[in-house]
Structure formats: C-alpha cells, structure tokens
Design a protein around this motif. Sequence first.
Motif, PDB file in Angstrom:
ATOM      1  N   GLY B 304     -14.430  -9.915  -7.118  1.00 31.60           N
ATOM      2  CA  GLY B 304     -13.072 -10.100  -7.638  1.00 31.60           C
ATOM      3  C   GLY B 304     -12.961 -11.397  -8.429  1.00 31.60           C
ATOM      4  N   ARG B 305     -13.635 -12.451  -7.948  1.00 37.10           N
ATOM      5  CA  ARG B 305     -13.606 -13.717  -8.684  1.00 37.10           C
ATOM      6  C   ARG B 305     -14.333 -13.586 -10.022  1.00 37.10           C
ATOM      7  NH1 ARG B 305     -14.758 -18.247  -3.880  1.00 37.10           N
ATOM      8  NH2 ARG B 305     -12.903 -17.772  -2.640  1.00 37.10           N
ATOM      9  N   LEU B 307     -14.427 -10.811 -11.860  1.00 37.41           N
ATOM     10  CA  LEU B 307     -13.484 -10.127 -12.751  1.00 37.41           C
ATOM     11  C   LEU B 307     -12.374 -11.071 -13.218  1.00 37.41           C
ATOM     12  CD1 LEU B 307     -14.857  -7.413 -12.292  1.00 37.41           C
ATOM     13  CD2 LEU B 307     -12.590  -6.412 -12.013  1.00 37.41           C
ATOM     14  N   ALA B 308     -11.897 -11.914 -12.320  1.00 36.72           N
ATOM     15  CA  ALA B 308     -10.854 -12.872 -12.709  1.00 36.72           C
ATOM     16  C   ALA B 308     -11.362 -13.806 -13.802  1.00 36.72           C
ATOM     17  CB  ALA B 308     -10.380 -13.663 -11.491  1.00 36.72           C
ATOM     18  N   ALA B 309     -12.646 -14.166 -13.733  1.00 35.56           N
ATOM     19  CA  ALA B 309     -13.222 -15.029 -14.771  1.00 35.56           C
ATOM     20  C   ALA B 309     -13.337 -14.266 -16.090  1.00 35.56           C
ATOM     21  CB  ALA B 309     -14.594 -15.541 -14.329  1.00 35.56           C
ATOM     22  N   VAL B 310     -13.815 -13.036 -16.040  1.00 31.69           N
ATOM     23  CA  VAL B 310     -13.929 -12.225 -17.258  1.00 31.69           C
ATOM     24  C   VAL B 310     -12.561 -12.113 -17.934  1.00 31.69           C
ATOM     25  CG1 VAL B 310     -14.485  -9.942 -18.187  1.00 31.69           C
ATOM     26  CG2 VAL B 310     -15.888 -10.908 -16.358  1.00 31.69           C
ATOM     27  N   GLY B 311     -11.526 -11.976 -17.127  1.00 29.35           N
ATOM     28  CA  GLY B 311     -10.175 -11.799 -17.648  1.00 29.35           C
ATOM     29  C   GLY B 311      -9.627 -13.020 -18.371  1.00 29.35           C
ATOM     30  N   CYS B 312     -10.283 -14.155 -18.217  1.00 29.85           N
ATOM     31  CA  CYS B 312      -9.837 -15.382 -18.906  1.00 29.85           C
ATOM     32  C   CYS B 312     -10.361 -15.448 -20.336  1.00 29.85           C
ATOM     33  CB  CYS B 312     -10.302 -16.619 -18.148  1.00 29.85           C
ATOM     34  SG  CYS B 312      -9.574 -16.747 -16.514  1.00 29.85           S
ATOM     35  N   ALA B 315     -12.844 -11.731 -25.036  1.00 31.53           N
ATOM     36  CA  ALA B 315     -13.856 -10.731 -25.404  1.00 31.53           C
ATOM     37  C   ALA B 315     -13.224  -9.331 -25.430  1.00 31.53           C
ATOM     38  CB  ALA B 315     -15.012 -10.760 -24.403  1.00 31.53           C
ATOM     39  N   VAL B 316     -13.860  -8.436 -26.160  1.00 22.07           N
ATOM     40  CA  VAL B 316     -13.368  -7.063 -26.211  1.00 22.07           C
ATOM     41  C   VAL B 316     -13.724  -6.346 -24.909  1.00 22.07           C
ATOM     42  CG1 VAL B 316     -13.538  -4.850 -27.404  1.00 22.07           C
ATOM     43  CG2 VAL B 316     -13.630  -6.999 -28.720  1.00 22.07           C
ATOM     44  N   PHE B 317     -12.742  -5.907 -24.162  1.00 25.03           N
ATOM     45  CA  PHE B 317     -12.959  -5.077 -22.965  1.00 25.03           C
ATOM     46  C   PHE B 317     -11.621  -4.560 -22.470  1.00 25.03           C
ATOM     47  CE2 PHE B 317     -11.962  -9.182 -21.075  1.00 25.03           C
ATOM     48  CZ  PHE B 317     -11.119  -8.834 -20.037  1.00 25.03           C
ATOM     49  N   ALA B 319      -9.655  -3.870 -18.820  1.00 24.12           N
ATOM     50  CA  ALA B 319      -9.806  -4.292 -17.420  1.00 24.12           C
ATOM     51  C   ALA B 319     -10.231  -3.135 -16.518  1.00 24.12           C
ATOM     52  CB  ALA B 319      -8.498  -4.904 -16.914  1.00 24.12           C
ATOM     53  N   LEU B 322     -14.384  -2.223 -16.502  1.00 24.97           N
ATOM     54  CA  LEU B 322     -15.411  -3.225 -16.176  1.00 24.97           C
ATOM     55  C   LEU B 322     -16.245  -2.776 -14.979  1.00 24.97           C
ATOM     56  CD1 LEU B 322     -13.229  -6.472 -16.438  1.00 24.97           C
ATOM     57  CD2 LEU B 322     -14.996  -5.725 -18.063  1.00 24.97           C
TER      58      LEU B 322
END
Lengths: 384, 384
Positions: B304-305, B307-312, B315-317, B319, B322
């Motif tokens: 979960g941490r 994913l929280a970092a990716v969400g910052c 980048a193209v994605f 949620a 992932l």
Amino acid sequence: MTVTSPKGFRAAGVAAGLKSTGALDLALVVNDGPDATAAGVFTANRVKAAPVLWSQQVVKGRAVKVVVLNSGGANACTGPGGFQDTHSTAEYVASRLGGMGAGQVAVCSTGLIGERLPMPKLLAGVDGAAKALAKAGGFAAAEAIMTTDTRPKVVEITGDGWTVGGMAKGAGMLAPSLATMLCVLTTDAVAGADALDEALREACRLTFDRLDSDGCMSTNDTVLLLASGASGVEPTQEELTAAVTQACHGLAQQLLADAEGHTKQIAIEVVNAASEEDAVVVGHEIARNNLVKTALFGKDPNWGRILAAVGCTDAVFEADELDVAINDVWVCRAGAAAEDRGKVDLSGVNVHITVDLNAGDDSATVWTNDLSHAYVHENSAYSS
Amino acid sequence: MTVTSPKGFRAAGVAAGLKSTGALDLALVVNDGPDATAAGVFTANRVKAAPVLWSQQVVKGRAVKVVVLNSGGANACTGPGGFQDTHSTAEYVASRLGGMGAGQVAVCSTGLIGERLPMPKLLAGVDGAAKALAKAGGFAAAEAIMTTDTRPKVVEITGDGWTVGGMAKGAGMLAPSLATMLCVLTTDAVAGADALDEALREACRLTFDRLDSDGCMSTNDTVLLLASGASGVEPTQEELTAAVTQACHGLAQQLLADAEGHTKQIAIEVVNAASEEDAVVVGHEIARNNLVKTALFGKDPNWGRILAAVGCTDAVFEADELDVAINDVWVCRAGAAAEDRGKVDLSGVNVHITVDLNAGDDSATVWTNDLSHAYVHENSAYSS
C-alpha cells in the motif's frame, strides 16, 4: 473546543471493533442545521482511497449533513468492492439517521492500506454512534479517528457571535498536499458553499500544505468544513477565512507536535525569496532532506546539509549569496561559514531555521520534524 | 582491478593528516599518456563545491593529466578562499609533477561541508603521494577517498586489447544526479574527448543516476574518465560505451552494497511504462519514500505504501490498473490486494520490487536501500 463547539452540531465516537485494541474507532459528526453548506479539500495523491472518491462527489453537491469517520482501516487500494463498502456505509448512515440521502453523507477512513473493512462491525458501530450522538460528543469523535496519534487534536476559534470548531488526526504520512490526515471543521456561521470553499482552500494553503513531517503523501487526506448557520451571524469572507485559517493552524501545530517519533519541531522560514512559491519549494526541500533531519536529531547544526538541500531546487538564488541561521545564530553568510556553529543551542524541542535567499521580498514557513530512531521504529515495527 | 589496471596510469594514496584517524586521505591518479583525453560528469546541485567548479573548467579543456583527490573535507560552501585553495592545490600538483599546467589537474574533495581544508597538511600530502606514485598504487588511492565507506570500491572491465579501470567512494548522499560520490575511471583505449563524453554520459544515465540510496544530492559529485591511449587500440563508440557502462554498473552496485546503515539492497523495476522517463520517475519516488523504506527495514511487504508513492508522480497510469510484486509475489493486482502478502520472503538482503504501470512498453530499474536505525545513527551521531 471540538467539532461540537459551534451551535447546530452533535457528534459521537464509539468502539466498533475495527481496532484490535478495543479503542474508539468510529465517529459521527452531524450537522443539525438550519444550513448544511460544506466545502472539502482532498489528497492530491492519484491513488485515492474509496472514501476520498466518494466524499469528493458528496462535496460537489455542496451540502453535507453527516460525516462518518473510521480508523482501523484506510479502505484504500481495495478495488470496486472497497468503493461499494463506502457507498453502503453512506447509505446506512442516511437511512439510520433519516432526513437525508446518502449523497449528503461524507465518509473518511484511515488505517492500513489494501485491506477491506469488516462491514458488519462497522455498520453495528454506526448504530452505536447514532445512539450516542450528543452535543458533548466532540472529544469522543476526535479520539475515535486516532491511529498512531498519541492524543486527540481539537480546536475552537471564537468569532463575533459565531464559532469555528475542529478535529484532526495524523501522525505519519504528513506531507502536502495535504498534510496527510483527516480533519473536520465545523462552524455555526451563515456561509454559502463558495465562501466556505474559498476560506478552506486559503487556510489549507497556508497551514496543512506547509506541514511536511516525512514527505509522504497519503491516499486518504480529507479536510471538510461544515456550516450549520445556527448562530444566525454571517461573517465577512475575510473574517471567515481568518478564523478557518486560525483553526487549521492550531490543528497543524498539534499534528506537528504529535508526529511519529519526533524529538524536534522545526520551523523552516525562507525569507527574501523571489516569490512565495520559491520560498515554499525551498522549505519543502529542506524539510524532506533525510541528512538535515538526522543531523537535527543528533543536535548537530550542520548548515552544509541545509545548503546542499537548497541547491537541489530551481528557486531563484545565487549559491554565494545564501545566508542561514539556526536558532538565530547566523552560521552561514554568503554561502560560507560565519558565526561559530558551537553557539547554536539545539537542546530544546523547537528549532527555527532561517534561510535568506537574498533574491526578493517574499517569504514562507514550512514545518517539519527530525528523523529519529523512534520514527524508524514506529514505521518498521508494524504495518500501518 | 583499479584505476591503474589500464596501461599508462600510476596512482598513490597517502595519509596527509586530513582525517583525525590517521587513515589514508589523499590520492593522486596520473595519466602518463601518450594521450590525455578526458570527460567528466558533475553534480546537478546548484550549490557546488570549489573543486567541482574548478574541475568543470579543467574538463572543458578536454585534457586531464592528473586527478588529485582528498577525503577529510569537502571544500564546499567555503567562499572565495575555498576556491583559491583548490586552485593552489592544482598549481602545486602541476609544478611538483612537471610537464603540465594547473589547467590539466582535476581536483576532487569529499567530507564535511563548510570548513576550509588545512592546506599545509594537504600540500605536504601531495609531496608524499608524488613520491609514492606507482603502477600498484590503485588500491591505496581507492582507500584514500573513503569517508563513511567501509571498503574501497574498484572495478576492471577488459576489452579486446584494452581495459577500463575505476574507483569510487560514496556511502551516503547517494542520489541522482549523480549518485553522490567521487569516481575516477581510466582506460588505455585510444579515444577522443567527445567519444569519452558520450560514453560517460550514457553510462552515468543508466547506472549512477538510477542509484538513489537516500534522496540527498551532494555538492561534490564528480565522475571523471581519463584515457591514456597506451593500448594503441581504438574501440568503437559502442564498445567504449558498453565497457564504461559496465564499469559504472559494477561501482554503483558496490556503492549500493556499502550504503550507510542499510540492511536491504532494493531493486525497483518499473515495467510497461509509457516512457523510460516515467519508469525512472516512479522508481525514484518509491526509492525516496521513507515509509516504504522503513517498511522494508521491518521486513513488511507493505505494498500500500508503494502504491501511495506511485500516486505522487505524474507518470501515465490508472490507479486501478497498477500491479505490484515483491520478490516475485504479486501482492497487488489492478490496484487492490491479490496474492497473500504473507508469502513474501523478506528475510534476505536483496529485495526486488516490480511495479507494472500497464501504460506502455518502457521500463527502468532504480536501486535503493532501506531506512534503518543504523542510517539514523550514522547520520546523527557525528557531523559528516
């Protein structure tokens, strides 16, 4: 001095069994009106928890009659099933309390990411909280949203015949934007949704957005402002914004003072910047630098690490024109050593760093904590 | 397998008394030719140490005959006097060794920021090092540039009739760009300055720039590549770039394995990104997230941490598209829990995180370490 300080609000906090410890973990905040205007600010993280996605839509409707909050589970990264859980919660609250639709019920969750909530327990908790709703319920509600917080955060700001109350939780993942947390503010002022929105955005910009305990942005950040209009007083926009900003500042400082494992509360004041944005950028870069944060934990006035952090930004400055003071001792002038660093007293909890960019007239302060053994322990010893 | 492995190079490492411990702290690397072509890559930090400002100018001259390196002081944030110290050092080395101007002497320093170097000691050290110059001096040179490193980092890559050798130091402040450190690479290949520059930039981009131990960018980063031409062999650009990249990769992995206070060596592989840049951005965001790093220190597969970092990032994605694997267990699919996190074995030193953005065909790997009690201790217990 809680969310129930303003007229027209009731609240409750109960133990629904979401936390294995048996502590309070479910809260209701009810706006009894006559108005039900509202505004909200939510995490900028693109991975948003189900309750954030839900509450964003609720706030767009500009009327919020109830906020239901739970700790013990973030309901983030839980897929379509997790969103359905949030939806069901709002529907259950609306039908249980009556007089509203699910679209007027905001939902906030906090806790471990990636796990579904135990819905039977949660809905039974809603029943208990609904029965416990009271004018005196604000403290219990504030306690029910705590996770690693060691104490509840509450605030009350008194206007001329009207009041702003509030509660917040947050001890880790404190970063913009927002300073990661849940926060519910209430007021008995008469205020339209646009006025609330303007007040809340400005307040967040100057307070929570400048609190950067550990640089990590949460999936669940939510700040809600609910107005009951029960005082019958309509403040000016300036008065409203000032009171909400004061309330947010008070809560932000409580978050800073209860951040996970800190030994220092650090104010980074960046002055003479070419723009306010530059000042904020430089403040955040220093706040997020682990070498600065560990140095301060070690009571080491290591201004070189501060300069190295400033140098990572694209703010307007010349390296040989930077001045740095730590607790009022100007250890660096014109980018080089100045006053004896041995004069810096870092024995206390509060640290004030001043960075003079010598590039303009703007300034801003960012708040952060040090990086300690206790931080590492609290964030490695168990899942959160 | 050091900077003296290729033909045409001598080196030395001596104790000049810059370190209070009496350990080796001053090194010389001499290119005896016949060629003296060179390239360099330097820190992107805008607060640059005096030796960086100096060596940038030296490299622009495209000929470097000697590199003088010291530990025990960074000579950063030392004002005009500090720059004069660097200049004097280069002049002294040039006159002591003869046959060159100060403009062909690169200077590298590492250690505490903000303090002037003890020049009499340093220049006496140059005398000692000049006398000690030898074909066998590569190891001593590698040892002399260590700060909090626990072991020297050296490498040798063998081409068809030519060789690349190298040494590096770095254990904290490891971040792009560059992975903070000093690095000297040597080759006996025949190669012009442009060819060296192209090879070095590509090598750094793929190796040191993707090593992000603690997110902190130094004021002193320097990577130099010197060619003697003594082998008489002129490799193609592809061969040269490949060998230099391999050498940098080898050194980067040694830096990762000796990073301050780590218990984990973590490879973050981002796949199916819309661009290579997106993959690198996501990798760095995860690498710098203290909550991810403390979780891995605690052997907690807390996706979960991640994913929280990716969400910052921007980048193209999406949620809900992932996927995340930790040590080959796909704990997250479509943004929600998948395989049992209990299956993840985090008992070993090496951790492999795979993040599938499901947004394209590009990929990149970023390397980092965990955030441990030892990291906090090493960076708080004394000034560095």
